[in-house]
Design a protein around this motif. Sequence first.
Motif, PDB file in Angstrom:
ATOM      1  N   MET A 155     -11.642   4.899  60.906  1.00 11.02           N
ATOM      2  CA  MET A 155     -10.233   4.515  60.862  1.00 11.02           C
ATOM      3  C   MET A 155     -10.019   3.136  61.485  1.00 11.02           C
ATOM      4  O   MET A 155      -9.190   2.347  61.014  1.00 11.02           O
ATOM      5  CB  MET A 155      -9.387   5.563  61.589  1.00 11.02           C
ATOM      6  N   PHE A 156     -10.770   2.822  62.547  1.00  9.06           N
ATOM      7  CA  PHE A 156     -10.655   1.508  63.195  1.00  9.06           C
ATOM      8  C   PHE A 156     -11.055   0.406  62.214  1.00  9.06           C
ATOM      9  O   PHE A 156     -10.372  -0.619  62.098  1.00  9.06           O
ATOM     10  CB  PHE A 156     -11.548   1.476  64.442  1.00  9.06           C
ATOM     11  N   ALA A 157     -12.138   0.649  61.487  1.00 11.63           N
ATOM     12  CA  ALA A 157     -12.582  -0.330  60.479  1.00 11.63           C
ATOM     13  C   ALA A 157     -11.578  -0.430  59.340  1.00 11.63           C
ATOM     14  O   ALA A 157     -11.275  -1.523  58.848  1.00 11.63           O
ATOM     15  CB  ALA A 157     -13.958   0.065  59.948  1.00 11.63           C
ATOM     16  N   LYS A 158     -11.047   0.719  58.920  1.00 11.87           N
ATOM     17  CA  LYS A 158     -10.073   0.753  57.829  1.00 11.87           C
ATOM     18  C   LYS A 158      -8.806  -0.016  58.195  1.00 11.87           C
ATOM     19  O   LYS A 158      -8.140  -0.611  57.324  1.00 11.87           O
ATOM     20  CB  LYS A 158      -9.739   2.210  57.503  1.00 11.87           C
ATOM     21  N   ALA A 159      -8.461  -0.019  59.507  1.00  8.58           N
ATOM     22  CA  ALA A 159      -7.256  -0.716  59.969  1.00  8.58           C
ATOM     23  C   ALA A 159      -7.523  -2.193  60.241  1.00  8.58           C
ATOM     24  O   ALA A 159      -6.646  -2.896  60.768  1.00  8.58           O
ATOM     25  CB  ALA A 159      -6.714  -0.037  61.224  1.00  8.58           C
ATOM     26  N   GLY A 160      -8.728  -2.665  59.911  1.00 12.73           N
ATOM     27  CA  GLY A 160      -9.037  -4.084  60.068  1.00 12.73           C
ATOM     28  C   GLY A 160      -9.507  -4.474  61.447  1.00 12.73           C
ATOM     29  O   GLY A 160      -9.444  -5.655  61.825  1.00 12.73           O
ATOM     30  N   GLY A 161      -9.960  -3.514  62.234  1.00 14.13           N
ATOM     31  CA  GLY A 161     -10.500  -3.831  63.551  1.00 14.13           C
ATOM     32  C   GLY A 161      -9.473  -3.932  64.652  1.00 14.13           C
ATOM     33  O   GLY A 161      -9.767  -4.405  65.761  1.00 14.13           O
ATOM     34  N   SER A 162      -8.246  -3.481  64.388  1.00 19.88           N
ATOM     35  CA  SER A 162      -7.217  -3.444  65.439  1.00 19.88           C
ATOM     36  C   SER A 162      -6.270  -2.289  65.151  1.00 19.88           C
ATOM     37  O   SER A 162      -6.193  -1.799  64.023  1.00 19.88           O
ATOM     38  CB  SER A 162      -6.442  -4.753  65.502  1.00 19.88           C
ATOM     39  N   ILE A 163      -5.553  -1.839  66.182  1.00 18.71           N
ATOM     40  CA  ILE A 163      -4.658  -0.681  66.033  1.00 18.71           C
ATOM     41  C   ILE A 163      -3.308  -0.980  66.665  1.00 18.71           C
ATOM     42  O   ILE A 163      -3.167  -1.922  67.456  1.00 18.71           O
ATOM     43  CB  ILE A 163      -5.254   0.585  66.691  1.00 18.71           C
ATOM     44  N   ALA A 164      -2.319  -0.169  66.303  1.00 16.33           N
ATOM     45  CA  ALA A 164      -1.009  -0.236  66.959  1.00 16.33           C
ATOM     46  C   ALA A 164      -1.117   0.520  68.282  1.00 16.33           C
ATOM     47  O   ALA A 164      -1.507   1.686  68.292  1.00 16.33           O
ATOM     48  CB  ALA A 164       0.057   0.393  66.070  1.00 16.33           C
ATOM     49  N   LEU A 165      -0.813  -0.134  69.371  1.00 13.00           N
ATOM     50  CA  LEU A 165      -0.936   0.512  70.682  1.00 13.00           C
ATOM     51  C   LEU A 165       0.279   1.356  71.034  1.00 13.00           C
ATOM     52  O   LEU A 165       0.245   2.151  71.974  1.00 13.00           O
ATOM     53  CB  LEU A 165      -1.175  -0.542  71.767  1.00 13.00           C
ATOM     54  N   SER A 166       1.364   1.192  70.274  1.00 11.92           N
ATOM     55  CA  SER A 166       2.563   2.005  70.504  1.00 11.92           C
ATOM     56  C   SER A 166       3.511   1.816  69.325  1.00 11.92           C
ATOM     57  O   SER A 166       3.317   0.934  68.490  1.00 11.92           O
ATOM     58  CB  SER A 166       3.276   1.591  71.803  1.00 11.92           C
TER      59      SER A 166
END
Length: 495
Positions: free
Chosen positions: A209-220
């Motif tokens: 999922m981290f890779a699918k999200a482009g290497g970053s995530i929403a922290l909140s």
Amino acid sequence: MHHPPASALAVPGLPDISERLYNQDLAPTKAAGRRWTSYSIFTLWANDVHSLGNYTFAIGLFALGLGAWQILMALGVGAVLLFALLTFSGFMGYKTGVPFPVMSRISFGIHGAQIPALIRGGVAIAWFGIQTYLASLVLRVLLIALSPGLANLDQNSILGLSTLGWVAFLALWVVQVVIVRYGMDMIRKYEAVAGPIILFTMIALAVWMFAKAGGSIALSKPDALTGGAMWREIFAGGALWVSIYATFLLNFCDFTRSSTTRKSIIKGNFWGIPINMLLFGLIVVVLTGAQFKINGVIINSPSDIVESIPNTLLLILAALALIILTVAVNLMANFVAPIYALTNLLPKRLNFRRASLVSAIIGLVILPWNLYNSPVVIVYFLGGLGALLGPLFGVIMADYWLLRKAKINVPELYTESGTGAYFYHKGVNPRAILAFIPSAAISLLIAFVPALHSVSPFSWFFGAGIGAVVYLLVADRSRTFEDVSGEPIAVPSLH
């Protein structure tokens, strides 16, 4: 689990044990039966912490407005408390070698112990059926992925389940019955195998999922909580995390009675609770934050992600892992407790194997999918029973650790003699009942009265604390306590 034969259990000067209180499965675990190492304890938590229900709860914290570090803090607060409480609870099982219903005789009396045992068993038996149903939903997805034509069997309804639903449910039901009928040692072996599979699968999902999200995530979320509201939800989340384990806090001795050493409990709990729960929290943050970044949607559980995997082979492997996980959680959290409760109720007629079948049949005939789909049943019946677990824990822990200082006369847990240490009044300790009733009433009020909604997440702590304090106030301190426990434990023979 190895127990001494009844003919060998004799202690000079003590009355004979009662057939109404003893059989080989309720007997103290002997040295030969102590096979639960620190790894066994760790894998127990590796499975249970990563249950789908726990993911749903933790993801809900994100939905409530907590960000990444706040979720980790909430879980961390709960983990520290759980590590301490579960370790003390586990020590009780290691020292005495007895299962929870027998442990309850110390505080509630040899017959009064049926109250905590049946409450704990009642909660578990309903959740056994519900968790089996939830696992069957994943199995249905798996079966349709393997053979799309089976979707035609998923359209009808027989007592609330489709034909495919019945096939999936009964298949998992049979698997669990077969595993449990081989005893606690088979459960230990299953958990040992399932633990690494679950950890690998969940970490792999998070990486994907981290890779699918482009290497970053929403922290909140954009509307994340701040200030006092944020801190309230952090501590409420930590308190609810403890409440989720209210069942295990009571009957952890069912497992630690077979622990090899006290150190194995501490080490297994350390790696399995605070460390494993930190990993769990990180996975929750990544899965939820990645999905939210991708399309602004908050997932309900990892099963949502599994269903969206585009590769059929990977979907099948992930679904199999979730099924293995749910069975592992169900075996230890929801199957063992009612087995011992029923064995304690009718020790002359039921042993571990027979009680396992009775428990499983009850879990089937209650049609658990209908319970799960009824908010009234979940909230008021199961929620109400859950609210009673805190007061029970408070009474038992206060009696064992604070009043008796861990001095237990194990042989007298199995005698109906009027002079026995745990006979009290006709086999029931009225002082324990006196402490349980008001603390249970207060716990229920806090859990269900709308005006007390702001403190409802803390109902377990109120119940446990009030139960412990009231019991210490009304307990008979004139009694002297003799420590007849440890290995080897000798128990009188059947009369």
